[in-house]
Write an enzyme that holds these catalytic residues in place. Structure first.
Site, PDB file in Angstrom:
ATOM      1  CG  HIS A  94     -71.255  31.402 -15.373  1.00  0.00           C
ATOM      2  ND1 HIS A  94     -71.315  30.125 -14.877  1.00  0.00           N
ATOM      3  CD2 HIS A  94     -72.275  32.092 -14.789  1.00  0.00           C
ATOM      4  CE1 HIS A  94     -72.329  30.038 -14.020  1.00  0.00           C
ATOM      5  NE2 HIS A  94     -72.930  31.214 -13.962  1.00  0.00           N
ATOM      6  CD  GLU A  96     -66.088  30.219 -15.449  1.00  0.00           C
ATOM      7  OE1 GLU A  96     -66.930  31.141 -15.546  1.00  0.00           O
ATOM      8  OE2 GLU A  96     -66.059  29.441 -14.479  1.00  0.00           O
ATOM      9  CB  CYS A 120     -70.798  26.062 -13.063  1.00  0.00           C
ATOM     10  SG  CYS A 120     -71.197  26.697 -14.706  1.00  0.00           S
ATOM     11  CB  CYS A 123     -67.945  27.270 -17.138  1.00  0.00           C
ATOM     12  SG  CYS A 123     -68.988  28.738 -17.129  1.00  0.00           S
TER      13      CYS A 123
HETATM   14 ZN   LIG Z   1     -70.099  28.638 -15.161  1.00  0.00          ZN
END
Ligand SMILES: [Zn+2]
Length: 187
Positions: A94, A96, A120, A123
């Site tokens: 992701h 992040e 999420c 993250c």
């Molecule tokens: Zn994430």
């Protein structure tokens, strides 16, 4: 009126006043996150993140993509398949995570993360462990999913401030041709 007085008056009238429609810091950092997302190869979701320190300096940028050295032509990009191993989810990093890992400072403690989507739960763990103190997100479209619910629980417990960004404008256009017009009178 002499020339000096005339030029002073034109200053007052506003010809040399500073621009009013410049990007403010939060818009600028969110735009950087969105620009970075344009690098993503994911056909269904392009997310960018931008980490900023207390001096308004960018210390990390990332977007969602396959891990370094893993061929993004060979790994799957689909969202659903009979076998989960044929979806992107077990593989993709992701935005992040990439923004934190790409940091160009010793650490990101006390920084703000600007991110297109509410993070999420995975993250959220990274954000907490990295010492980020605030998350500014634009969309919260998966609000009711278990991942986002878990994420909110963790971020809340860890005392990380989460704030939805409310943009004053819906788009920022990058016009490569604008440099050829600047300084010239507009007719
Ligand atoms: Zn994430």
């Amino acid at each position: 009126m002499d020339e000096m007085q005339q030029s002073k008056q034109s200053d007052v009238k506003g010809t040399t006043k500073k621009r009013e429609d410049y990007l403010e810091w939060p818009e600028y950092f969110m735009a950087v996150a969105f620009l970075s997302a344009q690098r993503s190869k994911d056909p269904s979701s392009q997310v960018g993140a931008c980490i900023v320190n207390q001096e308004n300096k960018i210390v990390g940028i990332g977007y969602n993509g396959m891990p370094n050295g893993c061929d993004d032509n060979l790994l799957p990009w689909s969202r659903s398949a009979d076998d989960r191993l044929d979806t992107k989810y077990p593989y993709v990093c992701h935005a992040e995570l990439n923004a934190i890992m790409n940091k160009n400072s010793a650490d990101v403690k006390g920084c703000i993360m600007y991110v297109a989507l509410f993070p999420c739960n995975e993250c959220a763990k990274l954000i907490i462990q990295a010492g980020i103190k605030e998350v500014v997100y634009l969309s919260d479209k998966y609000h009711n999913s278990p991942e986002m619910t878990a994420s909110r629980r963790l971020l809340d417990m860890a005392g990380i401030q989460c704030r939805q960004f409310n943009p004053k404008r819906t788009e920022i256009v990058i016009d490569f041709n604008s440099i050829n017009h600047c300084g010239k009178p507009i007719k």
